[in-house]
Write a protein that holds these residues in place. Structure first.
Motif, PDB file in Angstrom:
ATOM      1  N   GLU A 150      56.513 -45.344  14.665  1.00 42.92           N
ATOM      2  CA  GLU A 150      56.395 -45.951  13.347  1.00 42.92           C
ATOM      3  C   GLU A 150      54.953 -46.366  13.121  1.00 42.92           C
ATOM      4  N   ARG A 151      54.449 -46.083  11.950  1.00 40.61           N
ATOM      5  CA  ARG A 151      53.073 -46.454  11.642  1.00 40.61           C
ATOM      6  C   ARG A 151      53.117 -47.777  10.895  1.00 40.61           C
ATOM      7  N   LEU A 152      52.929 -48.855  11.658  1.00 42.81           N
ATOM      8  CA  LEU A 152      53.025 -50.196  11.099  1.00 42.81           C
ATOM      9  C   LEU A 152      51.663 -50.653  10.610  1.00 42.81           C
ATOM     10  N   VAL A 153      51.684 -51.720   9.841  1.00 46.65           N
ATOM     11  CA  VAL A 153      50.459 -52.208   9.266  1.00 46.65           C
ATOM     12  C   VAL A 153      50.210 -53.643   9.646  1.00 46.65           C
ATOM     13  N   GLN A 154      49.021 -53.895  10.125  1.00 44.81           N
ATOM     14  CA  GLN A 154      48.623 -55.260  10.389  1.00 44.81           C
ATOM     15  C   GLN A 154      48.023 -55.857   9.137  1.00 44.81           C
ATOM     16  N   SER A 155      47.560 -57.068   9.249  1.00 42.18           N
ATOM     17  CA  SER A 155      46.972 -57.720   8.088  1.00 42.18           C
ATOM     18  C   SER A 155      45.556 -57.247   7.884  1.00 42.18           C
ATOM     19  N   ASP A 156      45.409 -56.008   7.465  1.00 45.36           N
ATOM     20  CA  ASP A 156      44.147 -55.612   6.882  1.00 45.36           C
ATOM     21  C   ASP A 156      44.334 -55.294   5.406  1.00 45.36           C
ATOM     22  N   PRO A 157      45.532 -54.936   4.909  1.00 45.73           N
ATOM     23  CA  PRO A 157      46.789 -54.599   5.577  1.00 45.73           C
ATOM     24  C   PRO A 157      46.789 -53.164   6.034  1.00 45.73           C
ATOM     25  N   GLY A 158      47.975 -52.622   6.453  1.00 42.00           N
ATOM     26  CA  GLY A 158      48.054 -51.234   6.850  1.00 42.00           C
ATOM     27  C   GLY A 158      49.300 -50.604   6.309  1.00 42.00           C
ATOM     28  N   THR A 159      49.786 -49.540   6.965  1.00 39.50           N
ATOM     29  CA  THR A 159      50.871 -48.790   6.342  1.00 39.50           C
ATOM     30  C   THR A 159      51.897 -48.271   7.322  1.00 39.50           C
ATOM     31  N   GLU A 160      53.127 -48.293   6.920  1.00 37.48           N
ATOM     32  CA  GLU A 160      54.174 -47.568   7.618  1.00 37.48           C
ATOM     33  C   GLU A 160      54.722 -46.598   6.598  1.00 37.48           C
ATOM     34  N   ALA A 161      54.657 -45.309   6.901  1.00 38.97           N
ATOM     35  CA  ALA A 161      55.159 -44.316   5.961  1.00 38.97           C
ATOM     36  C   ALA A 161      56.306 -43.585   6.617  1.00 38.97           C
ATOM     37  N   SER A 162      57.354 -43.311   5.872  1.00 34.22           N
ATOM     38  CA  SER A 162      58.470 -42.582   6.446  1.00 34.22           C
ATOM     39  C   SER A 162      59.192 -41.822   5.364  1.00 34.22           C
ATOM     40  N   GLU A 163      59.725 -40.662   5.726  1.00 35.24           N
ATOM     41  CA  GLU A 163      60.496 -39.884   4.763  1.00 35.24           C
ATOM     42  C   GLU A 163      61.941 -40.292   4.885  1.00 35.24           C
ATOM     43  N   THR A 164      62.509 -40.807   3.839  1.00 35.23           N
ATOM     44  CA  THR A 164      63.888 -41.263   3.886  1.00 35.23           C
ATOM     45  C   THR A 164      64.802 -40.062   4.028  1.00 35.23           C
ATOM     46  N   GLY A 165      65.624 -40.085   5.037  1.00 35.95           N
ATOM     47  CA  GLY A 165      66.455 -38.933   5.317  1.00 35.95           C
ATOM     48  C   GLY A 165      67.913 -39.176   5.004  1.00 35.95           C
ATOM     49  N   THR A 166      68.730 -38.150   5.118  1.00 32.74           N
ATOM     50  CA  THR A 166      70.159 -38.310   4.938  1.00 32.74           C
ATOM     51  C   THR A 166      70.758 -38.851   6.223  1.00 32.74           C
ATOM     52  N   LEU A 167      72.040 -39.261   6.186  1.00 32.71           N
ATOM     53  CA  LEU A 167      72.663 -39.849   7.361  1.00 32.71           C
ATOM     54  C   LEU A 167      72.725 -38.867   8.518  1.00 32.71           C
ATOM     55  N   GLN A 168      72.889 -37.612   8.241  1.00 34.07           N
ATOM     56  CA  GLN A 168      72.926 -36.603   9.292  1.00 34.07           C
ATOM     57  C   GLN A 168      71.518 -36.081   9.533  1.00 34.07           C
ATOM     58  N   ARG A 169      71.011 -36.289  10.730  1.00 36.24           N
ATOM     59  CA  ARG A 169      69.645 -35.890  11.040  1.00 36.24           C
ATOM     60  C   ARG A 169      69.524 -34.375  11.081  1.00 36.24           C
ATOM     61  N   LYS A 170      68.421 -33.892  10.553  1.00 35.92           N
ATOM     62  CA  LYS A 170      68.182 -32.457  10.513  1.00 35.92           C
ATOM     63  C   LYS A 170      67.304 -32.041  11.671  1.00 35.92           C
ATOM     64  N   PRO A 171      67.524 -30.852  12.240  1.00 37.19           N
ATOM     65  CA  PRO A 171      66.712 -30.412  13.380  1.00 37.19           C
ATOM     66  C   PRO A 171      65.266 -30.173  12.987  1.00 37.19           C
ATOM     67  N   CYS A 172      64.369 -30.442  13.924  1.00 41.53           N
ATOM     68  CA  CYS A 172      62.943 -30.221  13.705  1.00 41.53           C
ATOM     69  C   CYS A 172      62.558 -28.888  14.329  1.00 41.53           C
ATOM     70  N   HIS A 173      61.818 -28.078  13.591  1.00 40.34           N
ATOM     71  CA  HIS A 173      61.400 -26.760  14.074  1.00 40.34           C
ATOM     72  C   HIS A 173      59.883 -26.658  14.152  1.00 40.34           C
ATOM     73  N   CYS A 174      59.212 -27.805  14.390  1.00 41.35           N
ATOM     74  CA  CYS A 174      57.746 -27.781  14.358  1.00 41.35           C
ATOM     75  C   CYS A 174      57.138 -27.011  15.518  1.00 41.35           C
ATOM     76  N   GLY A 175      57.846 -26.908  16.645  1.00 44.36           N
ATOM     77  CA  GLY A 175      57.338 -26.139  17.772  1.00 44.36           C
ATOM     78  C   GLY A 175      56.340 -26.872  18.640  1.00 44.36           C
ATOM     79  N   ALA A 176      56.087 -28.143  18.388  1.00 48.77           N
ATOM     80  CA  ALA A 176      55.137 -28.909  19.198  1.00 48.77           C
ATOM     81  C   ALA A 176      55.725 -29.177  20.581  1.00 48.77           C
ATOM     82  N   GLN A 177      54.843 -29.316  21.574  1.00 44.77           N
ATOM     83  CA  GLN A 177      55.308 -29.575  22.931  1.00 44.77           C
ATOM     84  C   GLN A 177      56.053 -30.902  23.027  1.00 44.77           C
ATOM     85  N   ASN A 178      55.675 -31.853  22.185  1.00 42.84           N
ATOM     86  CA  ASN A 178      56.311 -33.164  22.213  1.00 42.84           C
ATOM     87  C   ASN A 178      57.369 -33.307  21.126  1.00 42.84           C
TER      88      ASN A 178
END
Length: 304
Positions: free
Chosen positions: A262-290
């Motif tokens: 999670e990209r949280l924000v301290q008091s500078d301030p900062g930001t947490e950005a997230s894509e709101t998803g549906t209840l059923q998680r969708k598979p990721c096909h990015c191909g990254a090692q992690n």
């Protein structure tokens, strides 16, 4: 603001500084409802018109501002150096270990400095050669057609700015096969209230709509304020990017070589950005090692 439908070879129909190419065939029905807009527009539940000038300007009256004297650069304790370098590249990418990032305040229409001021980057719009193309297993994607140095502004993630209840209503109305484009950006200022911005480019949006998720992305998102309190969701290169490389960002808002956080924000301030998803998680096909195997899921809109 001009909004047009997209059916031709150039995706943005002259609304951007640089035409965005599109590869592959698109049926008229596929984007019959999509309208191109290079900037955010006011949507249901949004109390502030993003195009309205609501922020004060600096009184530098110089060709280009310096942090020591510019009130825009000094807003919320921005770092001790200039926001952008002489090439217009973002200098502060935040803390990569904790995921903290800081917002940016650019000079605006009420400022005394010139249009060539070094603190005017995102507001100048798209300046890179980009191409939208069909991927093998992740729908449409976007890639660079030229080298992009680290810190370079690439594009905005623009669309309808909507309220919390409208974001929740739209998310609950989505089917399992529907793509979800709603981005929720939360900014924290110490012990103060959380500021939330919801952007949905499903029907009205810009080229940022076609960026795919990656657990090891090459772009990161920063809230940039220009004329309005409503932030522009600007995407910058997190490293040097080569031509023909796909452009991606982490839908959860993180940027590192480790699994998404999670990209949280301290008091500078900062930001947490997230894509709101549906209840059923969708598979990721990015191909990254992690790769985490699933797209990020934010239940905050559903659970309130």
């Amino acid at each position: 603001m001009s909004i047009i439908k997209v059916f031709d070879h150039y995706l943005c129909k002259g609304l951007e500084n640089v035409p965005v190419l599109r590869e592959g065939n698109v049926s008229k029905e596929e984007y019959s409802e999509f309208q191109y807009s290079p900037e955010n527009i006011q949507g249901p539940g949004c109390d502030i018109d993003p195009s309205e000038v609501t922020l004060p300007g600096c009184s530098c009256y110089a060709h280009s501002c310096l942090r020591e004297s510019c009130s825009c650069m000094q807003t919320y304790g921005q770092t001790c150096r200039q926001t952008y370098d002489s090439h217009g590249r973002l200098q502060d990418q935040g803390d990569t270990e904790t995921g903290y990032c800081r917002p940016v305040f650019e000079c605006n229409a009420l400022c005394g400095c010139s249009e060539a001021c070094c603190n005017r980057v995102v507001q100048r719009g798209l300046g890179l050669k980009l191409c939208v193309y069909p991927t093998e297993d992740r729908g449409w994607g976007m890639r660079a057609l030229e080298p992009i140095p680290c810190g370079t502004f690439v594009c905005e993630y623009a669309g309808e700015v909507i309220g919390f209840e409208e974001a929740r209503r739209r998310q609950l109305a989505q089917g399992l096969e529907d793509n979800n484009y709603i981005i929720a950006v939360r900014e924290y200022a110490g012990q103060g209230p959380v500021s939330e911005t919801f952007v949905d480019p499903t029907v009205v949006g810009n080229v940022g709509r076609f960026l795919n998720h990656s657990c090891q992305p090459n772009l990161f998102m920063v809230p940039v304020r220009v004329h309005s309190l409503v932030p522009r969701l600007a995407l910058f290169a997190g490293r040097d990017i080569t031509p023909q490389e796909e452009l991606t960002f982490d839908y959860s808002g993180g940027y590192s070589n480790t699994p998404s956080v999670e990209r949280l924000v301290q008091s500078d301030p900062g930001t947490e950005a997230s894509e709101t998803g549906t209840l059923q998680r969708k598979p990721c096909h990015c191909g990254a090692q992690n790769c985490s195997q699933f797209l990020p899921l934010d239940l905050s809109v559903l659970n309130n």
